[in-house]
Scaffold this motif. Structure first.
Motif, PDB file in Angstrom:
ATOM      1  N   ALA A   1       0.848  -1.193   0.000  1.00 18.31           N
ATOM      2  CA  ALA A   1       0.000   0.000   0.000  1.00 18.31           C
ATOM      3  C   ALA A   1       0.880   1.239   0.000  1.00 18.31           C
ATOM      4  O   ALA A   1       2.050   1.194   0.378  1.00 18.31           O
ATOM      5  CB  ALA A   1      -0.910  -0.004   1.225  1.00 18.31           C
ATOM      6  N   ILE A   2       0.302   2.347  -0.433  1.00 17.01           N
ATOM      7  CA  ILE A   2       1.008   3.633  -0.440  1.00 17.01           C
ATOM      8  C   ILE A   2       0.400   4.516   0.643  1.00 17.01           C
ATOM      9  O   ILE A   2      -0.824   4.640   0.742  1.00 17.01           O
ATOM     10  CB  ILE A   2       0.902   4.314  -1.813  1.00 17.01           C
ATOM     11  CG1 ILE A   2       1.595   3.458  -2.886  1.00 17.01           C
ATOM     12  CG2 ILE A   2       1.516   5.705  -1.768  1.00 17.01           C
ATOM     13  CD1 ILE A   2       1.425   4.007  -4.292  1.00 17.01           C
TER      14      ILE A   2
ATOM     15  N   LYS B   1      -7.623   8.174   8.072  1.00 18.80           N
ATOM     16  CA  LYS B   1      -8.452   7.265   7.284  1.00 18.80           C
ATOM     17  C   LYS B   1      -7.598   6.377   6.390  1.00 18.80           C
ATOM     18  O   LYS B   1      -7.893   5.183   6.219  1.00 18.80           O
ATOM     19  CB  LYS B   1      -9.458   8.059   6.438  1.00 18.80           C
ATOM     20  CG  LYS B   1     -10.561   8.721   7.258  1.00 18.80           C
ATOM     21  CD  LYS B   1     -11.568   9.416   6.352  1.00 18.80           C
ATOM     22  CE  LYS B   1     -12.690  10.054   7.172  1.00 18.80           C
ATOM     23  NZ  LYS B   1     -13.681  10.750   6.293  1.00 18.80           N
ATOM     24  N   ALA B   2      -6.535   6.935   5.837  1.00 15.44           N
ATOM     25  CA  ALA B   2      -5.654   6.145   4.973  1.00 15.44           C
ATOM     26  C   ALA B   2      -4.959   5.046   5.768  1.00 15.44           C
ATOM     27  O   ALA B   2      -4.839   3.907   5.306  1.00 15.44           O
ATOM     28  CB  ALA B   2      -4.620   7.053   4.315  1.00 15.44           C
ATOM     29  N   LEU B   3      -4.512   5.370   6.984  1.00 17.69           N
ATOM     30  CA  LEU B   3      -3.853   4.365   7.817  1.00 17.69           C
ATOM     31  C   LEU B   3      -4.837   3.294   8.268  1.00 17.69           C
ATOM     32  O   LEU B   3      -4.511   2.102   8.271  1.00 17.69           O
ATOM     33  CB  LEU B   3      -3.211   5.038   9.031  1.00 17.69           C
ATOM     34  CG  LEU B   3      -2.485   4.113  10.016  1.00 17.69           C
ATOM     35  CD1 LEU B   3      -1.428   3.273   9.319  1.00 17.69           C
ATOM     36  CD2 LEU B   3      -1.868   4.920  11.150  1.00 17.69           C
ATOM     37  N   LEU B   4      -6.041   3.693   8.635  1.00 20.49           N
ATOM     38  CA  LEU B   4      -7.044   2.718   9.076  1.00 20.49           C
ATOM     39  C   LEU B   4      -7.445   1.776   7.949  1.00 20.49           C
ATOM     40  O   LEU B   4      -7.722   0.600   8.188  1.00 20.49           O
ATOM     41  CB  LEU B   4      -8.271   3.438   9.636  1.00 20.49           C
ATOM     42  CG  LEU B   4      -8.102   4.045  11.038  1.00 20.49           C
ATOM     43  CD1 LEU B   4      -9.329   4.866  11.411  1.00 20.49           C
ATOM     44  CD2 LEU B   4      -7.872   2.948  12.066  1.00 20.49           C
ATOM     45  N   ARG B   5      -7.492   2.285   6.713  1.00 18.82           N
ATOM     46  CA  ARG B   5      -7.798   1.406   5.579  1.00 18.82           C
ATOM     47  C   ARG B   5      -6.757   0.302   5.471  1.00 18.82           C
ATOM     48  O   ARG B   5      -7.083  -0.851   5.159  1.00 18.82           O
ATOM     49  CB  ARG B   5      -7.863   2.210   4.278  1.00 18.82           C
ATOM     50  CG  ARG B   5      -9.179   2.905   4.032  1.00 18.82           C
ATOM     51  CD  ARG B   5      -9.326   3.343   2.583  1.00 18.82           C
ATOM     52  NE  ARG B   5      -8.313   4.319   2.220  1.00 18.82           N
ATOM     53  CZ  ARG B   5      -8.463   5.647   2.340  1.00 18.82           C
ATOM     54  NH1 ARG B   5      -9.589   6.132   2.827  1.00 18.82           N
ATOM     55  NH2 ARG B   5      -7.503   6.470   1.966  1.00 18.82           N
TER      56      ARG B   5
ATOM     57  N   GLU C   1      -7.023  -7.050   4.523  1.00 17.12           N
ATOM     58  CA  GLU C   1      -6.840  -8.469   4.834  1.00 17.12           C
ATOM     59  C   GLU C   1      -5.486  -8.747   5.468  1.00 17.12           C
ATOM     60  O   GLU C   1      -5.360  -9.590   6.354  1.00 17.12           O
ATOM     61  CB  GLU C   1      -7.011  -9.310   3.562  1.00 17.12           C
ATOM     62  CG  GLU C   1      -8.444  -9.355   3.055  1.00 17.12           C
ATOM     63  CD  GLU C   1      -8.608 -10.320   1.907  1.00 17.12           C
ATOM     64  OE1 GLU C   1      -7.633 -11.023   1.579  1.00 17.12           O
ATOM     65  OE2 GLU C   1      -9.716 -10.387   1.355  1.00 17.12           O
ATOM     66  N   SER C   2      -4.455  -8.037   5.032  1.00 14.47           N
ATOM     67  CA  SER C   2      -3.130  -8.262   5.600  1.00 14.47           C
ATOM     68  C   SER C   2      -2.868  -7.420   6.834  1.00 14.47           C
ATOM     69  O   SER C   2      -1.887  -7.649   7.555  1.00 14.47           O
ATOM     70  CB  SER C   2      -2.049  -7.990   4.540  1.00 14.47           C
ATOM     71  OG  SER C   2      -2.265  -6.744   3.910  1.00 14.47           O
TER      72      SER C   2
ATOM     73  N   THR D   1       0.827  -5.431   6.297  1.00 16.66           N
ATOM     74  CA  THR D   1       0.850  -4.837   4.958  1.00 16.66           C
ATOM     75  C   THR D   1       2.171  -4.109   4.724  1.00 16.66           C
ATOM     76  O   THR D   1       2.594  -3.288   5.531  1.00 16.66           O
ATOM     77  CB  THR D   1      -0.308  -3.840   4.787  1.00 16.66           C
ATOM     78  OG1 THR D   1      -1.553  -4.506   5.031  1.00 16.66           O
ATOM     79  CG2 THR D   1      -0.319  -3.251   3.386  1.00 16.66           C
ATOM     80  N   LEU D   2       2.802  -4.415   3.618  1.00 14.77           N
ATOM     81  CA  LEU D   2       4.014  -3.703   3.224  1.00 14.77           C
ATOM     82  C   LEU D   2       3.599  -2.320   2.727  1.00 14.77           C
ATOM     83  O   LEU D   2       2.767  -2.200   1.829  1.00 14.77           O
ATOM     84  CB  LEU D   2       4.742  -4.481   2.129  1.00 14.77           C
ATOM     85  CG  LEU D   2       6.062  -3.896   1.622  1.00 14.77           C
ATOM     86  CD1 LEU D   2       7.084  -3.829   2.751  1.00 14.77           C
ATOM     87  CD2 LEU D   2       6.591  -4.739   0.464  1.00 14.77           C
TER      88      LEU D   2
END
Length: 232
Positions: A3-4, A50-54, A59-60, A64-65
C-alpha cells in the motif's frame, strides 16, 4: 499486498505537539530503523488517519508492506510496528513504523486460517479449539503471507495440527516451535455455572476507572520519548 501512505515530516515533538497534530485531523507517528545511509534514526511524521485505518483494516492488516512517501524526506518501505487506539472512540492516536530492507529476511507473526470441516466435529460431536491463532514465519518482505492456511478436513476427535504439520511453502517457512499445537478437536466440556466469587458484588458496585488508551502490540512508547529515541 503493498500500500502507499503519504506522510508529512514533523519538526517538533512532545505531547503538546501530538495534541495539536490530532486537532489538525492527522495522526502523529514515528518511523524507526536505518535510513538510506545505514544510520539508525527516528523520524517524526504525521499521516492521514483514514488512509492508515484502511491499511490496518485490510486483509493483511498490520503486516501490509507500506511504501511511505514523506514529503521532503524521500520514500521508505515500512511495516506498522504498533499503534494506539482511543478506547472509547476507537480513533487512532499514534503509530510507529519500522523501516525494512527488501532484500533482508524478516520474522513476522501471521494469522492462521482453517480449511475444511473436521470429521471429529461433524461426526463425533467434538469442537474445534484454537490453541494458537497465529504463527511466526521467516520470509522476504515482498513474500509476507496474508495468513497461513491449514487443512482440518481429516481431523478426528483428539487429533490436532501442529506447526510441523504446516504445508511447506517456498516463499516462507514457519519458525515457531515445531511441536506447538495450533488447533485440535476436543470433547465439549460440561457447562459449569460458577457461583459469584466473594467480593464480586462489591467489585461490580465500585466506580469504573477511566479507560486507558488501547495499545496494539507491545511496548508502546510515550510521545515524550521520541526525543530520546532520536538522540540514540
Amino acid at each position: 499486498m503493498e500500500a502507499i501512505l503519504e506522510a508529512t515530516k514533523r519538526d517538533s515533538i512532545g505531547k503538546n505537539e501530538a495534541r495539536r497534530t490530532r486537532a489538525g485531523g492527522r495522526v502523529p507517528a514515528v518511523v524507526y530503523g536505518q535510513d538510506s545511509g545505514g544510520k539508525n534514526d527516528a523520524t517524526s511524521i504525521s499521516v492521514e488517519p483514514k488512509a492508515l485505518l484502511r491499511i490496518l483494516h485490510s486483509e493483511s492488516g498490520a503486516n501490509t508492506l507500506i511504501s511511505l512517501k514523506v514529503a521532503g524526506a524521500g520514500d521508505a518501505r515500512v511495516l506498522v510496528k504498533e499503534y494506539q487506539l482511543d478506547p472509547v472512540t476507537h480513533q487512532i492516536l499514534h503509530a510507529d513504523f519500522h523501516r525494512i530492507a527488501m532484500d533482508r529476511v524478516l520474522r513476522i507473526t501471521v494469522p492462521i486460517t482453517v480449511k475444511g470441516e473436521a470429521p471429529g466435529v461433524k461426526q463425533q460431536g467434538g469442537i474445534l479449539e484454537y490453541v494458537h491463532r497465529s504463527v511466526e514465519v521467516e520470509c522476504l518482505p515482498a513474500d509476507i503471507p496474508e495468513s497461513v492456511e491449514i487443512n482440518i478436513g481429516e481431523l478426528m476427535l483428539h487429533q490436532g495440527v501442529r506447526v510441523r504439520d504446516v504445508p511447506v511453502n517456498p516463499k516462507w517457512k514457519p519458525v515457531s516451535d515445531a511441536d506447538m499445537m495450533i488447533v485440535h478437536v476436543i470433547m465439549p466440556k460440561a457447562e459449569e455455572v460458577a457461583a459469584p466469587a466473594e467480593g464480586a458484588v462489591a467489585a461490580a458496585a465500585a466506580p469504573a476507572m477511566p479507560a486507558e488508551p488501547e495499545v496494539i502490540k507491545k511496548g508502546k512508547k510515550d510521545e515524550t520519548e521520541e526525543g530520546e529515541d532520536k538522540k540514540k
